[in-house]
Write a protein that holds these residues in place. Structure first.
Motif, PDB file in Angstrom:
ATOM      1  N   LEU C  82       0.826  -1.204   0.000  1.00 32.93           N
ATOM      2  CA  LEU C  82       0.000   0.000   0.000  1.00 32.93           C
ATOM      3  C   LEU C  82       0.869   1.266   0.000  1.00 32.93           C
ATOM      4  O   LEU C  82       0.539   2.275  -0.634  1.00 32.93           O
ATOM      5  N   LEU C  83       2.008   1.192   0.699  1.00 31.83           N
ATOM      6  CA  LEU C  83       2.827   2.391   0.908  1.00 31.83           C
ATOM      7  C   LEU C  83       3.588   2.818  -0.340  1.00 31.83           C
ATOM      8  O   LEU C  83       4.007   3.956  -0.462  1.00 31.83           O
ATOM      9  N   ALA C  84       3.767   1.877  -1.275  1.00 33.34           N
ATOM     10  CA  ALA C  84       4.465   2.235  -2.505  1.00 33.34           C
ATOM     11  C   ALA C  84       3.637   3.248  -3.296  1.00 33.34           C
ATOM     12  O   ALA C  84       4.159   4.198  -3.859  1.00 33.34           O
ATOM     13  N   PRO C  87       2.177   6.685   0.006  1.00 34.81           N
ATOM     14  CA  PRO C  87       3.007   6.858   1.208  1.00 34.81           C
ATOM     15  C   PRO C  87       2.329   7.753   2.248  1.00 34.81           C
ATOM     16  O   PRO C  87       2.626   7.660   3.432  1.00 34.81           O
ATOM     17  N   GLU C  88       1.384   8.600   1.792  1.00 33.72           N
ATOM     18  CA  GLU C  88       0.717   9.513   2.718  1.00 33.72           C
ATOM     19  C   GLU C  88      -0.091   8.770   3.793  1.00 33.72           C
ATOM     20  O   GLU C  88      -0.397   9.323   4.838  1.00 33.72           O
ATOM     21  N   GLN C  89      -0.426   7.486   3.518  1.00 31.61           N
ATOM     22  CA  GLN C  89      -1.106   6.672   4.525  1.00 31.61           C
ATOM     23  C   GLN C  89      -0.332   6.629   5.833  1.00 31.61           C
ATOM     24  O   GLN C  89      -0.896   6.485   6.907  1.00 31.61           O
ATOM     25  N   LEU C  90       0.995   6.728   5.699  1.00 30.30           N
ATOM     26  CA  LEU C  90       1.835   6.660   6.881  1.00 30.30           C
ATOM     27  C   LEU C  90       1.600   7.870   7.784  1.00 30.30           C
ATOM     28  O   LEU C  90       1.815   7.817   8.984  1.00 30.30           O
ATOM     29  N   ASN C  91       1.163   8.965   7.211  1.00 30.48           N
ATOM     30  CA  ASN C  91       0.824  10.141   8.014  1.00 30.48           C
ATOM     31  C   ASN C  91      -0.529   9.971   8.698  1.00 30.48           C
ATOM     32  O   ASN C  91      -0.732  10.447   9.804  1.00 30.48           O
ATOM     33  N   SER C  92      -1.456   9.272   8.028  1.00 36.74           N
ATOM     34  CA  SER C  92      -2.810   9.234   8.566  1.00 36.74           C
ATOM     35  C   SER C  92      -3.072   8.029   9.470  1.00 36.74           C
ATOM     36  O   SER C  92      -3.846   8.119  10.401  1.00 36.74           O
ATOM     37  N   ASP C  93      -2.410   6.906   9.212  1.00 37.28           N
ATOM     38  CA  ASP C  93      -2.724   5.723  10.008  1.00 37.28           C
ATOM     39  C   ASP C  93      -1.467   4.903  10.331  1.00 37.28           C
ATOM     40  O   ASP C  93      -1.363   3.731   9.958  1.00 37.28           O
ATOM     41  N   PRO C  94      -0.523   5.497  11.040  1.00 38.01           N
ATOM     42  CA  PRO C  94       0.768   4.812  11.245  1.00 38.01           C
ATOM     43  C   PRO C  94       0.660   3.556  12.105  1.00 38.01           C
ATOM     44  O   PRO C  94       1.460   2.640  11.964  1.00 38.01           O
ATOM     45  N   HIS C  95      -0.325   3.501  12.984  1.00 36.08           N
ATOM     46  CA  HIS C  95      -0.418   2.340  13.872  1.00 36.08           C
ATOM     47  C   HIS C  95      -1.324   1.256  13.303  1.00 36.08           C
ATOM     48  O   HIS C  95      -1.506   0.201  13.915  1.00 36.08           O
ATOM     49  N   GLY C  96      -1.920   1.519  12.147  1.00 35.10           N
ATOM     50  CA  GLY C  96      -2.877   0.562  11.598  1.00 35.10           C
ATOM     51  C   GLY C  96      -2.527   0.166  10.189  1.00 35.10           C
ATOM     52  O   GLY C  96      -1.575  -0.568   9.950  1.00 35.10           O
ATOM     53  N   ALA C  97      -3.296   0.716   9.214  1.00 36.14           N
ATOM     54  CA  ALA C  97      -3.161   0.304   7.812  1.00 36.14           C
ATOM     55  C   ALA C  97      -1.753   0.530   7.260  1.00 36.14           C
ATOM     56  O   ALA C  97      -1.325  -0.161   6.341  1.00 36.14           O
ATOM     57  N   LEU C 100       4.607  -1.365   8.241  1.00 39.22           N
ATOM     58  CA  LEU C 100       5.662  -1.415   7.231  1.00 39.22           C
ATOM     59  C   LEU C 100       5.947  -2.841   6.761  1.00 39.22           C
ATOM     60  O   LEU C 100       5.843  -3.146   5.584  1.00 39.22           O
ATOM     61  N   ILE C 101       6.329  -3.703   7.703  1.00 41.15           N
ATOM     62  CA  ILE C 101       6.648  -5.088   7.301  1.00 41.15           C
ATOM     63  C   ILE C 101       6.096  -6.070   8.337  1.00 41.15           C
ATOM     64  O   ILE C 101       5.855  -5.711   9.490  1.00 41.15           O
ATOM     65  N   LYS C 102       5.914  -7.299   7.857  1.00 41.68           N
ATOM     66  CA  LYS C 102       5.616  -8.399   8.768  1.00 41.68           C
ATOM     67  C   LYS C 102       6.805  -9.345   8.738  1.00 41.68           C
ATOM     68  O   LYS C 102       7.393  -9.570   7.666  1.00 41.68           O
ATOM     69  N   VAL C 103       7.183  -9.847   9.903  1.00 43.99           N
ATOM     70  CA  VAL C 103       8.333 -10.761   9.937  1.00 43.99           C
ATOM     71  C   VAL C 103       7.981 -12.041  10.698  1.00 43.99           C
ATOM     72  O   VAL C 103       7.105 -12.059  11.563  1.00 43.99           O
ATOM     73  N   LYS C 104       8.708 -13.084  10.328  1.00 43.60           N
ATOM     74  CA  LYS C 104       8.670 -14.331  11.105  1.00 43.60           C
ATOM     75  C   LYS C 104       9.874 -14.241  12.025  1.00 43.60           C
ATOM     76  O   LYS C 104      11.018 -14.121  11.575  1.00 43.60           O
ATOM     77  N   LEU C 105       9.603 -14.251  13.322  1.00 46.44           N
ATOM     78  CA  LEU C 105      10.673 -14.041  14.293  1.00 46.44           C
ATOM     79  C   LEU C 105      11.689 -15.186  14.253  1.00 46.44           C
ATOM     80  O   LEU C 105      11.324 -16.343  14.067  1.00 46.44           O
TER      81      LEU C 105
END
Lengths: 428, 502, 128
Positions: C82-84, C87-97, C100-105
């Motif tokens: 979505l961020l590609a 990127p403005e989404q990062l300003n509006s919903d940084p804790h949700g939509a 940045l990445i999902k990782v397998k620990l």
């Protein structure tokens, strides 16, 4: 003013410097000269040079006619004496012209994006190599021996401490790149393959074929050009990933080697890896079209040690010269200009013995057959003609060869004299 | 009273591509004096291009008008004070433009025989000599195309020297006040960068430096006067600390306009430095180039200078390529020659004494402005200013107005802004460099404008926050430009074209 | 904007939401606010490894670029596409939509102790 600052004399300002660094002597530079004396001095130096000679030198620097309008435009103080257009509100003139420049470079090269210009063609070569390294995550660079020898030298100088090994590959008897040698050297660590077209010998390379060989190995194809006029007629290198080149041919004086304007252009997906300045379209607060410098975060003043390049300036005024030149010649004129170059070069070539048989634009390599290039050039100088470039210094195997260039400014009678000098027996 | 910058007759000039009409031309070529050839025949049809799609088709007069109109949208030194700190925007003498176009120089091909290039070479030799004298260094190369290119050349030479001593070392030290090009350059030559914190006087902290200089350090890149316009008073000690550990000192000469004729880097211990001929030596900035980044070196570095070098043989100049220790070429040919001609003309016009006087005048102008502005803006460091003065927006920030806003408001008063937000060590920096060529009247007008803006911030901050108000183009949307980059014109975009302001 | 209690936070202003051996990583509302209008987000490709404390990407505004540091180690399973485009989404919903990445620990991931709770982080940015 001194009163305001609270000093007695301007000399007191020097007291701001620690005593142990002050220079108390007098600079050994003669007293100031009048405008007339300065003009006179440079006229004298100019007169000691090759004034009034016809020239058949090319090799990266070309004699093309400069339309009068070019100097008229770049002499306007608003272009000449402004800084980099950081303040968009009062720099729309420069920004708009750079946007036009970027567009025309794309139209000419067949690429999607181009930056606002580079120092020159030679320094654009290592920038393209480093860009390919960043994009591919690989580190090796292959460059054709038919790329301008000084461009190759610059590549070696600039990449030596970056962990980027550079290797060269050969040319064939026809004067084009040796695809077998390329295939043998190309591997999965190769980031970029760099070729020039028209190459240093004036010969046009097979970009499509090169592209398929290079892309099969996952490397990027970088195409270099030094003779921008060729793009008026020769198929643009649109299969390349990155194109770099020199726009000196577009109304920039030879000026003993600079300043010139380099370009770098690429496919759209590589836009964030482009070095240097870039102008983008946007809107102003009233909703009207406006331009500004963009993607500045790639640059050194923000990213510092992580920047895509340490380059700061572009060559705005020279890019403007090229822009005016392209506008004056335009769609039809650039083609006609290129046609004339082609015709002149092929006229001269038809009278000489050529080293290579592949198609060439306005430069070609001629054999001297029994004489040395220096002997021929010496004879030509007596007729006020500067002959071609002897190639032995750059290509030992071509020591009896000369690189000649003819442009729209070459006159038939001078070309006939060149042909005679090649043909006639050496003077005792 | 606001003096409007705007003087545009035409607000509404389209792009060249939008001006084009099919078939229109602006050129005429002479008749061909040789037989025509068929491109398809001699090149092969596969090598011949199609038409250059959408390339301009305009008349000569339209080209002239187009660019003349665009030019009126620019600010320039010719129009007024251009106080960009660290850029040295001084008057560009027009005789320099004339002599750079001298036929025998402007049309000289870099490969024409040396016997027919003696005039060109003489100019290079004369400029190298003058710059060596001004910097107090041993030799000068004129090959680098600009300041950052000069830095690259200088650090490469440092590396080459250290390699001959057996160890190129690992790190370059850079003060936190440095230009961003410095760390970028060190990285490009395979060095890691260590930042050196400045002390509370804006200078290199000797104790911090001493701890940082180890056997791993190849050199220090220092700007002097530094980017807060202050002379590093301990420069001799700084050089000593580096030299004691076998490291070298590179000086960024961006601020050399403060030193010409009054102090010579070679005398105070610098090993290698660049000069921005487009700053100190008055060659025009041209909207962002060309420049020239001449590099001067002390004796120890001369064997490593870029190839080729001029040498005198039998009363004639020739190019010497036989330089086994040279770092090689940093660009094709011999440098931005046309810029070199202009710089030499500037030096000739001033002479030794005139150059020194220009420096004194530059110091005077900067300190005069500092005194006038100090009651209204917070000076960043109390140390005496050299050729530029750096304020912070501390007082104005209390009203919510930052340096960038003040800069934009200056445009309404008819001035180009100062350098905004640099150096990074000053919060909200206003970096002001008037240069020596500004008359007192212009300085007074500028100070009046700055003082007036300071008052506006007290009384009506919104007026400043939304500036500029008087330009053809109000603030532009840089965010959208960066999010969705459009960096070339395409025919489709005709649809989205909206006419500019009237 | 609220700071979810279920997230952990870093001094470099990233958040991480750990569920079993999976984690989602983003930057905090405080970080996006400091950066201003975000114009570009550079993220690693799925399959690449991230190491706690090391940078794995960057976030750009018009005139600044900030590195993003991994709060945990692991292998990237997904980058927020979505961020590609926006990127403005990062300003509006940084804790949700705008995660940045999902990782397998990685199995060795017992390293989460040094991370802050929502309350600690809010104190931290208040105090900064």
């Amino acid at each position: 003013m001194l009163d305001v600052i609270g000093l007695k004399s301007e000399e007191d300002l020097v007291s701001y410097l620690p005593a142990d660094v002050r220079f108390d002597g007098r600079l050994a530079i003669p007293d100031g000269k009048s405008e007339y004396e300065i003009v006179d001095y440079f006229r004298e130096q100019g007169a000691r040079n090759a004034s009034g000679y016809a020239s058949f030198l090319g090799a990266g620097v070309y004699h093309h006619y400069r339309p009068v309008l070019v100097d008229t435009v770049v002499s306007r103080g608003e272009f000449l004496t402004s800084y980099t257009p950081y303040q968009a509100e009062i720099s729309q003139g420069t920004l708009t012209s750079i946007y036009e420049f970027q567009t025309m470079v794309c139209q000419l090269t067949g690429m999607d994006v181009a930056n606002a210009s580079m120092y020159d063609g030679s320094s654009a070569v290592p920038e393209a190599a480093m860009m390919a390294v960043r994009i591919t995550g690989r580190d090796k660079v292959l460059i054709a021996r038919t790329v301008h020898p000084e461009y190759r030298e610059v590549l070696h100088t600039c990449t030596q401490h970056q962990g980027i090994p550079v290797a060269e590959f050969e040319y064939t008897k026809s004067g084009t790149v040796d695809l077998d040698d390329l295939a043998a050297k190309l591997d999965n660590e190769t980031a970029a393959v760099m070729v020039q077209s028209p190459n240093f010998f004036g010969i046009i390379e097979q970009i499509e074929e090169l592209s398929s060989i290079v892309s099969r190995k996952g490397a990027l194809l970088v195409v270099v050009f030094t003779e921008a006029v060729s793009l008026g007629l020769v198929r643009p290198p649109k299969e390349a990933d990155i194109v770099v080149g020199e726009l000196q041919s577009f109304a920039i004086s030879p000026a003993y080697g600079g300043p010139y304007a380099g370009i770098i252009a690429a496919r759209e997906k590589y836009i964030r890896q482009l070095p240097g300045r870039l102008v983008g379209e946007t809107k102003d607060a009233n909703g009207h079209r406006a331009f500004c410098l963009t993607l500045a975060t790639r640059e050194q003043h923000i990213r510092r040690e992580k920047a895509t390049s340490n380059i700061c300036t572009n060559q705005a005024l020279l890019a403007l010269m090229a822009t005016v030149f392209m506008s004056v010649y335009g769609r039809q004129g650039l083609r006609e200009l290129a046609q004339q170059n082609l015709a002149k070069a092929h006229y001269l070539a038809s009278k000489l013995d050529l080293q290579f048989d592949a198609p060439f634009f306005n430069e070609f390599v001629a054999r001297t057959n029994g004489k040395t290039p220096e002997q021929i050039n010496r004879e030509l100088l007596d007729e006020k003609i500067v002959g071609g470039l002897p190639l032995g210094r750059y290509y030992p195997e071509l020591e009896n060869c000369v690189l000649l260039c003819a442009t729209e400014m070459s006159r038939r009678q001078d070309m006939d004299r060149v042909a005679e000098a090649f043909a006639k027996e050496t003077r005792a | 009273m606001i003096k409007k910058v705007s003087r545009h007759i035409v607000q509404n000039e389209p792009l060249l591509f939008e001006l084009s009409s099919p078939g229109k031309v602006g050129y005429q070529l002479p008749e061909l004096d040789v037989p025509e050839v068929s491109a398809e025949k001699v090149l092969g049809a596969e090598h011949v291009r199609d038409d250059i799609e959408d390339f301009p088709e305009v008349s000569e007069f339209e080209v002239l008008r187009h660019f003349s109109r665009l030019s009126t949208w620019n600010y320039a030194i010719d129009l007024g004070l251009y106080p960009l700190g660290s850029c040295t925007m001084k008057y560009n003498p027009r005789v320099n433009e004339l002599v750079a176009r001298t036929e025998g120089l402007a049309w000289a091909h870099p490969y024409q025989p040396e016997e027919l290039s003696q005039g060109c070479m003489e100019v290079i030799a004369a400029l190298e000599q003058a710059l060596a004298e001004i910097t107090g260094m041993d030799a000068v190369t004129l090959q680098p195309a600009a300041g950052a290119h000069g830095e690259f050349t200088g650090i490469l030479m440092i590396r080459a020297l250290l390699e001959t001593r057996g160890n190129p070392r690992k790190k370059i030290l850079v003060p936190d006040s440095a230009h961003g090009t410095n760390p970028a350059t060190a990285t490009a030559i395979g060095y890691s960068v260590e930042n050196i914190k400045s002390n509370d006087r804006g200078m290199v902290d000797l104790a911090v430096l001493e701890r940082a200089v180890t056997e791993d350090v190849a050199g220090l890149m220092i700007t002097n006067p530094n980017t807060v316009g202050v002379f590093e008073e301990n420069i001799r000690k700084i050089c000593g600390i580096l030299h004691d550990k076998g490291a070298l000192v590179y000086m960024d000469g961006a601020n050399m306009n403060a030193l010409v004729g009054v102090a010579r880097p070679g005398d105070f211990g610098i090993d290698v430095m660049h000069l921005n001929l487009h700053k100190t030596f008055s060659t025009p900035h041209g909207g962002g180039g060309p420049g020239s980044g001449a590099v001067a070196v002390a004796k120890v570095l001369t064997p490593f200078l870029p190839s080729p070098r001029l040498k005198r043989v039998n009363d004639r100049w020739s190019w010497n390529y036989d330089l086994p220790q040279s770092i090689g070429r940093v660009r094709a040919f011999y440098g931005n020659y046309g810029v070199l001609v202009r710089a030499l003309a500037y030096i000739m016009a001033h002479g030794g004494n005139g150059l020194r006087q220009a420096t004194l005048d530059a110091l005077l102008n900067a300190n005069y402005l500092r005194k006038l502005l100090e009651p209204h803006y917070e000076i960043a460091y109390k140390a005496p200013s050299m050729h530029e003065c750096v304020f912070s927006d501390d007082r104005q920030a209390k009203k919510g107005i930052r340096t960038g806003d003040i800069a934009k408001r200056l445009i309404d008063y008819g001035f180009h802004p100062y350098t905004v937000s640099f150096p990074l060590i000053v919060r909200g920096a206003l970096m002001i460099e008037p240069t020596e060529t500004e008359p007192k009247r212009e300085l007074d007008l500028f100070a009046d404008a700055m003082i007036s803006i300071a008052k506006e911030i007290e009384e009506n901050p919104e007026l400043v926050r939304n500036a500029p108000h008087s330009t053809r183009t109000p603030r532009v949307d840089e965010v959208t430009a960066a999010r969705k980059p459009i960096v070339r014109w395409k025919p489709e975009s005709k649809a989205s074209l909206s006419p500019a302001a009237d | 904007m609220s700071y979810p209690e279920s997230y952990k936070y870093t001094k470099e202003h990233e958040w991480v939401h750990i569920e079993g051996d999976r984690a989602t990583i983003g930057i905090t509302d405080h970080a996006q606010h400091e950066l201003g209008d975000i114009v570009f987000v550079d993220l690693p490709k799925p399959g690449s490894a991230v190491t706690k404390g090391q940078t794995f990407g960057s976030v750009e505004s018009v005139k600044a670029v900030s590195d993003i540091y991994a709060p945990v180690s692991g292998e990237v399973t997904e980058a927020n596409e979505l961020l590609a485009k926006t990127p403005e989404q990062l300003n509006s919903d940084p804790h949700g939509a705008a995660w940045l990445i999902k990782v397998k620990l990685s199995p060795s991931n017992s390293e989460t102790d040094s991370l802050m709770s929502a309350a600690d982080y809010q104190n931290y940015v208040g105090a900064e």
